[in-house]
Write a protein that holds these residues in place. Structure first.
Motif, PDB file in Angstrom:
ATOM      1  N   ALA A 118      -4.056  90.899   7.268  1.00  0.00           N
ATOM      2  CA  ALA A 118      -4.569  92.251   7.464  1.00  0.00           C
ATOM      3  C   ALA A 118      -6.039  92.326   7.068  1.00  0.00           C
ATOM      4  N   THR A 119      -6.816  93.026   7.873  1.00  0.00           N
ATOM      5  CA  THR A 119      -8.240  93.193   7.565  1.00  0.00           C
ATOM      6  C   THR A 119      -8.493  94.399   6.678  1.00  0.00           C
ATOM      7  N   ASP A 120      -7.482  95.232   6.503  1.00  0.00           N
ATOM      8  CA  ASP A 120      -7.600  96.436   5.681  1.00  0.00           C
ATOM      9  C   ASP A 120      -6.320  96.555   4.859  1.00  0.00           C
ATOM     10  N   LEU A 121      -6.453  96.565   3.546  1.00  0.00           N
ATOM     11  CA  LEU A 121      -5.299  96.639   2.660  1.00  0.00           C
ATOM     12  C   LEU A 121      -5.126  98.049   2.096  1.00  0.00           C
ATOM     13  N   TYR A 122      -5.527  99.047   2.870  1.00  0.00           N
ATOM     14  CA  TYR A 122      -5.365 100.439   2.459  1.00  0.00           C
ATOM     15  C   TYR A 122      -3.894 100.712   2.121  1.00  0.00           C
ATOM     16  N   ALA A 123      -3.680 101.405   1.005  1.00  0.00           N
ATOM     17  CA  ALA A 123      -2.343 101.754   0.524  1.00  0.00           C
ATOM     18  C   ALA A 123      -1.542 100.539   0.080  1.00  0.00           C
ATOM     19  N   LYS A 124      -2.208  99.391  -0.090  1.00  0.00           N
ATOM     20  CA  LYS A 124      -1.570  98.207  -0.653  1.00  0.00           C
ATOM     21  C   LYS A 124      -2.453  97.705  -1.792  1.00  0.00           C
ATOM     22  N   MET A 125      -1.886  96.848  -2.616  1.00  0.00           N
ATOM     23  CA  MET A 125      -2.691  96.207  -3.644  1.00  0.00           C
ATOM     24  C   MET A 125      -3.650  95.213  -3.006  1.00  0.00           C
ATOM     25  N   ASP A 126      -4.790  94.977  -3.657  1.00  0.00           N
ATOM     26  CA  ASP A 126      -5.733  93.989  -3.128  1.00  0.00           C
ATOM     27  C   ASP A 126      -5.086  92.613  -3.014  1.00  0.00           C
ATOM     28  N   LEU A 127      -4.205  92.304  -3.944  1.00  0.00           N
ATOM     29  CA  LEU A 127      -3.413  91.073  -3.882  1.00  0.00           C
ATOM     30  C   LEU A 127      -1.954  91.501  -3.700  1.00  0.00           C
ATOM     31  N   PRO A 128      -1.498  91.605  -2.461  1.00  0.00           N
ATOM     32  CA  PRO A 128      -0.151  92.135  -2.205  1.00  0.00           C
ATOM     33  C   PRO A 128       0.928  91.393  -2.993  1.00  0.00           C
ATOM     34  N   LEU A 129       1.814  92.146  -3.607  1.00  0.00           N
ATOM     35  CA  LEU A 129       2.835  91.543  -4.463  1.00  0.00           C
ATOM     36  C   LEU A 129       3.737  90.591  -3.692  1.00  0.00           C
ATOM     37  N   VAL A 130       4.035  90.902  -2.428  1.00  0.00           N
ATOM     38  CA  VAL A 130       4.922  90.027  -1.664  1.00  0.00           C
ATOM     39  C   VAL A 130       4.300  88.643  -1.487  1.00  0.00           C
ATOM     40  N   LEU A 131       2.973  88.573  -1.445  1.00  0.00           N
ATOM     41  CA  LEU A 131       2.322  87.270  -1.341  1.00  0.00           C
ATOM     42  C   LEU A 131       2.377  86.516  -2.669  1.00  0.00           C
ATOM     43  N   LEU A 132       2.230  87.224  -3.773  1.00  0.00           N
ATOM     44  CA  LEU A 132       2.380  86.571  -5.074  1.00  0.00           C
ATOM     45  C   LEU A 132       3.811  86.046  -5.239  1.00  0.00           C
ATOM     46  N   GLU A 133       4.777  86.815  -4.768  1.00  0.00           N
ATOM     47  CA  GLU A 133       6.169  86.357  -4.838  1.00  0.00           C
ATOM     48  C   GLU A 133       6.380  85.130  -3.957  1.00  0.00           C
ATOM     49  N   ALA A 134       5.784  85.139  -2.776  1.00  0.00           N
ATOM     50  CA  ALA A 134       5.883  83.971  -1.903  1.00  0.00           C
ATOM     51  C   ALA A 134       5.259  82.738  -2.559  1.00  0.00           C
TER      52      ALA A 134
END
Length: 215
Positions: A118-134
């Motif tokens: 995604a080029t815009d992480l509006y309404a998400k964390m800058d480091l999306p939690l699902v990616l940290l979990e992955a």
């Protein structure tokens, strides 16, 4: 003075082979198929469309799972447009539309690659939690270059790509090269343990409070 404290998620273990196979069967994915899991927004940031466009260039046995939570009423029309685009691209039969699922950890854990370009992480964390979990589960992660999430690629822990062409190339390489997938997944897990462990976050906040209270 600015103190940066990275986010954290509880440690997760990579899936064992029996769990991986059972999860894939539960989501109607062949156990031996190359699997890409997109777990981002449908509406914002263009990550879903980018993932779909790149996926359409991959080998014909690959499967793309769209595990996307509908945040607003607009998600319905966004999904409709993506479904129609998948038909135009001739890959509709190789998509699985999961939506929101309580088994997201299992689904991400059995993926071969987890892109969120995604080029815009509006309404998400800058480091999306699902990616940290992955990353904790040793899954290769791909993000968009030039975004806050590109920080995940520091030290080779993930891949940051500038456009759909680069995304398709990265996906193709990772799906075709098991050793490359394994190496990137291991680097991702090491980074999760070193940077995004809850204990690290707690120590960082404690240090800040200790410094403030000592003044």
């Amino acid at each position: 003075r600015l103190a940066l404290v990275p986010p954290a998620v509880p440690p997760l273990e990579p899936l064992d082979e029996p769990t991986r196979r059972q999860t894939r069967q539960a989501f109607d994915v062949p156990t031996d198929a190359p699997l890409v899991v997109y777990a981002g927004d449908l509406e914002l940031g263009d990550g879903a469309r980018r993932s779909l466009e790149a996926f359409a260039r991959l080998r014909e046995d690959a499967i793309l799972v769209m595990a996307c939570r509908a945040k607003t009423a607009g998600a319905v029309s966004a999904e409709g447009r993506l479904r129609e685009r998948a038909r135009v691209l001739g890959v509709h039969d190789r998509l699985r539309w999961v939506g929101e699922t309580p088994r997201i950890h299992h689904l991400v854990g059995c993926a071969d690659v987890v892109p969120l370009p995604a080029t815009d992480l509006y309404a998400k964390m800058d480091l999306p939690l699902v990616l940290l979990e992955a990353m904790w589960m040793a899954r290769p992660v791909i993000v968009a270059a030039g975004t806050p999430a590109a920080e995940l690629a520091d030290g080779g822990a993930a891949l940051a790509v500038p456009d759909v062409d680069a995304l398709a190339g990265a996906l193709e390489q990772l799906l075709d090269e098991a050793e490359r997938r394994r190496a990137l997944g291991e680097a991702a897990r090491r980074a999760a343990a070193e940077r995004y462990h809850p204990e690290r976050m707690v120590r960082a906040y404690e240090a800040i409070y200790d410094e403030v209270l000592a003044r």
